[in-house]
Design a protein around this motif. Structure first.
Motif, PDB file in Angstrom:
ATOM      1  N   SER B  18      71.780  38.039 -12.378  1.00  0.00           N
ATOM      2  CA  SER B  18      70.678  38.157 -11.414  1.00  0.00           C
ATOM      3  C   SER B  18      69.474  37.339 -11.865  1.00  0.00           C
ATOM      4  O   SER B  18      68.613  37.011 -11.049  1.00  0.00           O
ATOM      5  CB  SER B  18      70.293  39.609 -11.202  1.00  0.00           C
ATOM      6  N   LEU B  19      69.408  36.987 -13.161  1.00  0.00           N
ATOM      7  CA  LEU B  19      68.316  36.114 -13.608  1.00  0.00           C
ATOM      8  C   LEU B  19      68.455  34.715 -13.014  1.00  0.00           C
ATOM      9  O   LEU B  19      67.471  33.979 -12.933  1.00  0.00           O
ATOM     10  CB  LEU B  19      68.293  36.037 -15.134  1.00  0.00           C
ATOM     11  N   LEU B  21      68.713  34.123 -10.078  1.00  0.00           N
ATOM     12  CA  LEU B  21      67.867  34.166  -8.884  1.00  0.00           C
ATOM     13  C   LEU B  21      66.491  33.575  -9.171  1.00  0.00           C
ATOM     14  O   LEU B  21      65.830  33.042  -8.287  1.00  0.00           O
ATOM     15  CB  LEU B  21      67.734  35.628  -8.466  1.00  0.00           C
ATOM     16  N   LEU B  22      66.062  33.691 -10.434  1.00  0.00           N
ATOM     17  CA  LEU B  22      64.733  33.185 -10.791  1.00  0.00           C
ATOM     18  C   LEU B  22      64.792  31.774 -11.344  1.00  0.00           C
ATOM     19  O   LEU B  22      63.856  31.003 -11.164  1.00  0.00           O
ATOM     20  CB  LEU B  22      64.090  34.095 -11.837  1.00  0.00           C
ATOM     21  N   ALA B  24      67.853  29.499 -11.623  1.00  0.00           N
ATOM     22  CA  ALA B  24      68.849  28.496 -11.247  1.00  0.00           C
ATOM     23  C   ALA B  24      68.276  27.566 -10.187  1.00  0.00           C
ATOM     24  O   ALA B  24      67.409  27.954  -9.406  1.00  0.00           O
ATOM     25  CB  ALA B  24      70.115  29.168 -10.740  1.00  0.00           C
ATOM     26  N   ILE B  30      73.330  30.279  -7.309  1.00  0.00           N
ATOM     27  CA  ILE B  30      72.668  31.574  -7.179  1.00  0.00           C
ATOM     28  C   ILE B  30      73.557  32.533  -6.390  1.00  0.00           C
ATOM     29  O   ILE B  30      73.757  33.684  -6.782  1.00  0.00           O
ATOM     30  CB  ILE B  30      71.309  31.406  -6.489  1.00  0.00           C
ATOM     31  N   ILE B  34      75.124  36.077  -7.638  1.00  0.00           N
ATOM     32  CA  ILE B  34      74.864  37.350  -6.957  1.00  0.00           C
ATOM     33  C   ILE B  34      76.190  38.055  -6.634  1.00  0.00           C
ATOM     34  O   ILE B  34      76.288  39.279  -6.684  1.00  0.00           O
ATOM     35  CB  ILE B  34      74.033  37.127  -5.679  1.00  0.00           C
TER      36      ILE B  34
END
Lengths: 99, 267
Positions: B18-19, B21-22, B24, B30, B34
């Protein structure tokens, strides 16, 4: 290990999702952040269901899933409509709402 | 009790992807990370005594929702560049601090909670169904309406009304002829009975090469042949019989321009 640990995990995932919504400009990525927040809430609900020994939390998580599926359909349709109108899905681009 | 191994596996399997999401860059990466988060959460549900929700999570989220995301990603173009210039000054740090503050707040609140221990329940499909269609049956009906509304909403949102009436085939044809197109099919490349390869232009009734009979691709690739090498070969392998003939049929000139002269002489 107590099921409470999963609630902590849910809090961390929720924060990551909210950071993504605040940070990213790509509409689809920001939308994925919203999905991650919904899933974190689901995880907390399932953990609470386990902690309280009742099924209601799981039922609520199920309802959240249904609502999330409906929300994804409408949200992605809006993204496609915006993309058709202005050839971009950047969240900074529609600056016409500025006063 | 939940096994600590399960918890730590799930924690690593959800927090690390999920990191993306910030941090990549590419939206497809992404989306795939997820998907990994969703699978990890499904494992957590099964471990927490909700096997039905675990299966639904995989089917709905990884199977439908994330694939829908990928589909839209492909539709709007994977190479949509995200511009990293900040429109609001210091937005990145504000976002990080807000999210970090939210995490600290939530964790602090959760740390103060005490819940009396209770018996474990298992949410297998039968138990879920008994609750769902008994106490929550009205909510189920409302959710059905919500789903129909969402489906119709998506249809309305992506529908584009037709501005002009649809053209019939006859009208399309008339427009094409007006624009000066060939009334019939384009001629095929290749010279009849001599050289019918695709890279040689056809000859019109006057013997002139029809340039547009050769595929445009070959033209762009510069693979078009003007027939010179075949002409050369014809000349070099000068057949003695050729000279005895009244007119050695395919002469060099007949290949290109003024073709009929020699033939008419022969007659």
């Amino acid at each position: 290990m107590n099921a409470m640990a999963f609630v902590y995990l849910a809090a961390i995932l929720f924060s990551i999702g909210s950071a993504a919504v605040l940070l990213r400009r790509n509409a689809i990525v920001a939308f994925m952040g919203v999905e991650l927040m919904l899933n974190a809430a689901n995880l907390a609900l399932v953990a609470f269901s386990r902690l309280h020994g009742q099924l209601d939390g799981q039922i609520m998580a199920f309802f959240v899933m249904v609502v999330a599926a409906a929300e994804v359909v409408v949200g992605l349709a809006i993204i496609i409509a915006v993309f058709r109108a202005r050839q971009t899905i950047s969240l900074d681009e529609p600056a016409e709402l500025k006063g | 009790m939940v096994s600590p191994v399960l918890f730590w596996v799930v924690a690593l399997l959800t927090v690390i992807p999920s990191l993306a999401l910030l941090f990549a860059r590419k939206a497809v990466h992404i989306a795939m990370s997820i998907v990994l988060v969703m699978v990890g959460l499904a494992a957590a549900y099964v471990g927490l005594g909700a096997p039905f929700l675990g299966v639904v999570q995989i089917v709905v989220y990884t199977g439908a929702v994330m694939m829908l995301f990928l589909f839209v990603l492909m539709l709007v173009g994977v190479d949509q560049r995200e511009n990293l210039k900040e429109t609001i000054k210091g937005q990145r740090w504000i976002a990080f601090f807000t999210a970090g503050g939210l995490a600290v707040l939530l964790i602090a609140v959760i740390g103060r909670v005490t819940i009396a221990p209770a018996d474990e329940v298992v949410g297998d499909p039968e138990a879920i169904a008994l609750v769902l269609f008994d106490r929550y049956v009205l909510v189920m009906e409302v959710l059905g309406m919500l789903l129909i509304t969402a489906a119709i909403g998506a249809l309305v949102m992506t529908h584009t009304p037709r501005l002009l009436p649809r053209k019939t085939q006859a009208e399309l044809h008339a427009a094409r002829v007006l624009a000066g197109a060939d009334p019939v099919n384009k001629p095929m490349p290749g010279v009849f009975a001599r050289h019918n390869a695709l890279d040689v232009p056809a000859l019109d009734p006057d013997g002139n090469p029809i340039e547009h009979s050769v595929s445009r691709v070959l033209e762009v690739r510069d693979q078009m042949s003007d027939g010179a090498e075949f002409r050369e070969r014809l000349d070099s392998t000068a057949n003695p019989e050729d000279h005895q003939r009244p007119h050695h049929a395919p002469s060099r000139e007949s290949d290109q321009r003024a073709p009929r002269a020699s033939e008419e002489d022969g007659k």
